[in-house]
Design a protein around this motif. Structure first.
Motif, PDB file in Angstrom:
ATOM      1  N   VAL A  56      58.403  46.399  27.273  1.00 20.33           N
ATOM      2  CA  VAL A  56      57.019  46.010  27.009  1.00 20.33           C
ATOM      3  C   VAL A  56      56.222  47.236  26.552  1.00 20.33           C
ATOM      4  CG1 VAL A  56      57.041  44.035  28.568  1.00 20.33           C
ATOM      5  CG2 VAL A  56      56.405  46.288  29.448  1.00 20.33           C
ATOM      6  N   SER A  57      54.993  46.990  26.111  1.00 17.64           N
ATOM      7  CA  SER A  57      54.195  48.048  25.490  1.00 17.64           C
ATOM      8  C   SER A  57      53.392  48.839  26.521  1.00 17.64           C
ATOM      9  CB  SER A  57      53.232  47.425  24.470  1.00 17.64           C
ATOM     10  OG  SER A  57      52.235  46.669  25.147  1.00 17.64           O
ATOM     11  N   PHE A  58      52.728  49.866  26.005  1.00 11.84           N
ATOM     12  CA  PHE A  58      51.889  50.706  26.848  1.00 11.84           C
ATOM     13  C   PHE A  58      50.759  49.900  27.487  1.00 11.84           C
ATOM     14  CE2 PHE A  58      48.532  54.193  27.054  1.00 11.84           C
ATOM     15  CZ  PHE A  58      49.036  54.750  28.220  1.00 11.84           C
ATOM     16  N   ARG A  59      50.309  48.838  26.804  1.00 11.39           N
ATOM     17  CA  ARG A  59      49.265  47.974  27.371  1.00 11.39           C
ATOM     18  C   ARG A  59      49.713  47.409  28.711  1.00 11.39           C
ATOM     19  NH1 ARG A  59      47.365  42.462  24.394  1.00 11.39           N
ATOM     20  NH2 ARG A  59      49.572  42.005  24.697  1.00 11.39           N
ATOM     21  N   GLU A  60      50.959  46.914  28.768  1.00  8.46           N
ATOM     22  CA  GLU A  60      51.475  46.390  30.029  1.00  8.46           C
ATOM     23  C   GLU A  60      51.749  47.505  31.034  1.00  8.46           C
ATOM     24  OE1 GLU A  60      51.812  43.243  27.125  1.00  8.46           O
ATOM     25  OE2 GLU A  60      52.579  45.295  27.064  1.00  8.46           O
ATOM     26  N   THR A 248      44.899  46.513  22.390  1.00  8.92           N
ATOM     27  CA  THR A 248      45.693  47.683  22.763  1.00  8.92           C
ATOM     28  C   THR A 248      45.755  47.927  24.261  1.00  8.92           C
ATOM     29  OG1 THR A 248      43.785  49.173  22.504  1.00  8.92           O
ATOM     30  CG2 THR A 248      45.173  48.809  20.572  1.00  8.92           C
ATOM     31  N   HIS A 249      44.805  47.419  25.028  1.00  2.42           N
ATOM     32  CA  HIS A 249      44.856  47.604  26.478  1.00  2.42           C
ATOM     33  C   HIS A 249      43.973  46.566  27.156  1.00  2.42           C
ATOM     34  CE1 HIS A 249      40.837  49.518  27.170  1.00  2.42           C
ATOM     35  NE2 HIS A 249      40.963  49.781  25.883  1.00  2.42           N
ATOM     36  N   SER A 250      44.211  46.345  28.444  1.00  3.88           N
ATOM     37  CA  SER A 250      43.432  45.361  29.199  1.00  3.88           C
ATOM     38  C   SER A 250      42.980  45.881  30.551  1.00  3.88           C
ATOM     39  CB  SER A 250      44.265  44.080  29.408  1.00  3.88           C
ATOM     40  OG  SER A 250      44.580  43.464  28.177  1.00  3.88           O
ATOM     41  N   ASP A 251      43.229  47.161  30.846  1.00  6.71           N
ATOM     42  CA  ASP A 251      42.800  47.649  32.155  1.00  6.71           C
ATOM     43  C   ASP A 251      41.287  47.813  32.240  1.00  6.71           C
ATOM     44  OD1 ASP A 251      43.104  49.695  30.329  1.00  6.71           O
ATOM     45  OD2 ASP A 251      44.178  51.042  31.670  1.00  6.71           O
ATOM     46  N   TRP A 252      40.573  47.623  31.115  1.00 10.48           N
ATOM     47  CA  TRP A 252      39.113  47.608  31.170  1.00 10.48           C
ATOM     48  C   TRP A 252      38.630  46.424  32.000  1.00 10.48           C
ATOM     49  CZ3 TRP A 252      36.368  43.485  29.011  1.00 10.48           C
ATOM     50  CH2 TRP A 252      37.095  42.653  28.137  1.00 10.48           C
ATOM     51  N   LEU A 253      39.387  45.329  32.009  1.00 12.99           N
ATOM     52  CA  LEU A 253      39.032  44.192  32.860  1.00 12.99           C
ATOM     53  C   LEU A 253      39.156  44.556  34.336  1.00 12.99           C
ATOM     54  CD1 LEU A 253      40.686  41.259  30.889  1.00 12.99           C
ATOM     55  CD2 LEU A 253      38.249  41.436  31.459  1.00 12.99           C
ATOM     56  N   VAL A 254      40.147  45.379  34.655  1.00  8.03           N
ATOM     57  CA  VAL A 254      40.293  45.863  36.032  1.00  8.03           C
ATOM     58  C   VAL A 254      39.098  46.749  36.389  1.00  8.03           C
ATOM     59  CG1 VAL A 254      41.758  47.110  37.653  1.00  8.03           C
ATOM     60  CG2 VAL A 254      42.807  45.738  35.825  1.00  8.03           C
ATOM     61  N   ASP A 255      38.667  47.597  35.444  1.00  5.96           N
ATOM     62  CA  ASP A 255      37.494  48.439  35.681  1.00  5.96           C
ATOM     63  C   ASP A 255      36.265  47.581  35.984  1.00  5.96           C
ATOM     64  OD1 ASP A 255      39.054  50.666  35.164  1.00  5.96           O
ATOM     65  OD2 ASP A 255      38.348  50.904  33.104  1.00  5.96           O
ATOM     66  N   CYS A 256      36.098  46.480  35.240  1.00  2.00           N
ATOM     67  CA  CYS A 256      34.976  45.574  35.491  1.00  2.00           C
ATOM     68  C   CYS A 256      35.072  44.967  36.886  1.00  2.00           C
ATOM     69  CB  CYS A 256      34.954  44.459  34.452  1.00  2.00           C
ATOM     70  SG  CYS A 256      34.458  44.968  32.794  1.00  2.00           S
ATOM     71  N   ALA A 257      36.270  44.526  37.245  1.00  2.69           N
ATOM     72  CA  ALA A 257      36.458  43.910  38.556  1.00  2.69           C
ATOM     73  C   ALA A 257      36.156  44.900  39.679  1.00  2.69           C
ATOM     74  CB  ALA A 257      37.891  43.382  38.691  1.00  2.69           C
ATOM     75  N   VAL A 258      36.559  46.144  39.504  1.00  2.00           N
ATOM     76  CA  VAL A 258      36.282  47.178  40.509  1.00  2.00           C
ATOM     77  C   VAL A 258      34.780  47.363  40.672  1.00  2.00           C
ATOM     78  CG1 VAL A 258      36.464  49.648  41.010  1.00  2.00           C
ATOM     79  CG2 VAL A 258      38.481  48.380  40.249  1.00  2.00           C
ATOM     80  N   ALA A 259      34.061  47.411  39.548  1.00  3.04           N
ATOM     81  CA  ALA A 259      32.601  47.572  39.610  1.00  3.04           C
ATOM     82  C   ALA A 259      31.953  46.376  40.308  1.00  3.04           C
ATOM     83  CB  ALA A 259      32.034  47.741  38.203  1.00  3.04           C
TER      84      ALA A 259
END
Length: 292
Positions: A56-60, A248-259
């Motif tokens: 899988v890619s760097f995104r995953e 290219t990435h989805s960990d920004w959604l994790v950042d939102c959830a943390v906030a």
């Protein structure tokens, strides 16, 4: 007039759900985001059953790092667990080396009177140092005030940081007033994105460009005194950047959830930022997914 029943958002066009992550990416995000540990861990185990980490890619990989940090040895019975741990250690090491390369330059900027604000992944690490175990930050995104842009530029050039575009530094220095951001590299791991505006050209707001500094809080990043955006700004920045770069990435959604889970988001401020930055659609897509 009485209110009608609330319609559940689905994946059909033109609902916001049409833009939600799907398939194996949705499964990984559920593993990282769902509040119930047992359900989330089940999604993680199923993903590991059905997918090869090496294919899988760097995104995953970025999301797998967050999952490894969240569950630790709870996944130790899975055959992929050693590879998962190894992946987390490798990405953490690269993040630490990127931070270590950037630290002297950031300190030199601060010593020269530059206000340095960390944004995106680096800001989350500055707020909570333990987050670096699960948040990949191979590039350090910094925001400086426009009046400090020339000093920040000179600090990087004087320390042999190379401009990614290959354009002449002498030429770029005369054009700094018209450049939103630029990328610098040094050595094998140094990667700094220097911004004087936090948002894309389609998301401009001169009033909010000033307000983001007024709302910012002081923090420390590897011993360097920096600023970090307010929780509302961290969410808005994550959504604004993520909406443009979600492929290219989805960990920004994790950042939102943390906030959000931190409970410190001023929702009136957030709504004002969304309106001023014209990011209502990506904000609605992100929040409808997170609150599903």
């Amino acid at each position: 007039m009485t209110a009608g029943p609330i319609r559940r958002i689905g994946r059909r066009f033109p609902d916001y759900g049409w833009s939600w992550p799907t398939g194996k990416l949705d499964q990984l995000l559920k593993a990282a985001l769902l509040p119930d540990d047992e359900t989330a861990c089940h999604h993680a185990a199923r993903w590991l059953d059905d997918n090869d980490i090496d294919l899988v890619s760097f995104r995953e990989h970025r999301l797998l790092t967050a999952i490894s940090d969240r569950f630790g040895r709870k996944l130790s019975g899975h055959a992929a667990y050693p590879r998962l741990v190894g992946l987390q250690k490798m990405l953490w090491t690269k993040s630490r080396m990127a931070m270590r390369e950037a630290e002297p330059a950031l300190k030199a900027m601060v010593d020269a009177g530059v206000d340095v604000m960390l944004i995106k992944g680096a800001s989350r690490i500055a707020v909570d140092a333990s987050a670096q175990r699960g948040r990949v930050a191979h590039d350090i995104d910094i925001l400086v005030r426009p009046l400090h842009m020339t000093v920040a530029f000179d600090v990087l050039r004087d320390r042999d940081w190379q401009i990614a575009t290959g354009v002449s530094p002498q030429y770029l220095r005369t054009r700094l007033g018209s450049i939103r951001s630029m990328n610098f590299f040094k050595g094998s791991f140094g990667d700094i994105d220097l911004h004087q505006l936090g948002y894309d050209g389609s998301q401009t707001s001169e009033e909010d460009d000033l307000a983001i500094w007024q709302r910012a809080a002081k923090a420390e990043f590897s011993g360097v005194d920096v600023f970090v955006p307010s929780p509302a700004d961290r969410m808005a920045l994550a959504i604004a950047h993520g909406g443009l770069d979600a492929h290219t990435h989805s960990d920004w959604l994790v950042d939102c959830a943390v906030a959000i889970h931190g409970g410190d988001v001023d929702w009136e401020v957030f709504n004002d930022i969304v309106a001023r930055r014209s990011i209502a659609v990506p904000a609605s897509v992100a929040l409808s997914y997170l609150f599903l």
